[in-house]
Scaffold this motif. Structure first.
Motif, mmCIF file in Angstrom:
data_model
loop_
_atom_site.group_PDB
_atom_site.id
_atom_site.type_symbol
_atom_site.label_atom_id
_atom_site.label_comp_id
_atom_site.label_asym_id
_atom_site.label_seq_id
_atom_site.Cartn_x
_atom_site.Cartn_y
_atom_site.Cartn_z
ATOM 1 N N SER A 1 0.827 -1.202 0.000
ATOM 2 C CA SER A 1 0.000 0.000 0.000
ATOM 3 C C SER A 1 0.866 1.260 0.000
ATOM 4 N N LYS A 4 2.671 1.549 -3.331
ATOM 5 C CA LYS A 4 1.794 2.034 -4.405
ATOM 6 C C LYS A 4 1.569 3.536 -4.285
ATOM 7 N N ASN A 5 1.389 4.012 -3.069
ATOM 8 C CA ASN A 5 1.210 5.457 -2.859
ATOM 9 C C ASN A 5 2.458 6.229 -3.264
#
Length: 77
Positions: A1, A4-5
């Motif tokens: 996560s 990806k950010n």
């Protein structure tokens, strides 16, 4: 996560930078056209206006690729 950010932030910053570079090139082109067209050319020559020099940010590898027309060291992954 988090990865990806971070990846989205990097891509967004790159696109923003690319957009700014394109805007700079377009502004220079418009400025040069204005300086070179009649009757503006006479007026601006009298006023001492000159062409704008811009510095496009690039890399050594990119310069070499444009000079030779080849970029053989491409790695997709």
């Amino acid at each position: 996560s988090v990865y990806k950010n971070l990846q989205n932030i990097i891509v967004s910053a790159r696109e923003s930078f690319k957009t700014r570079q394109s805007e700079l090139i377009d502004l220079k082109r418009e400025h040069d056209t204005l300086l070179e067209t009649f009757p503006n050319s006479i007026i601006f020559q009298f006023l001492g206006r000159q062409h704008i020099n811009i510095q496009v940010v690039t890399s050594t590898r990119t310069d070499a690729a444009f000079t030779t027309g080849k970029d053989d060291n491409t790695s997709v992954f």
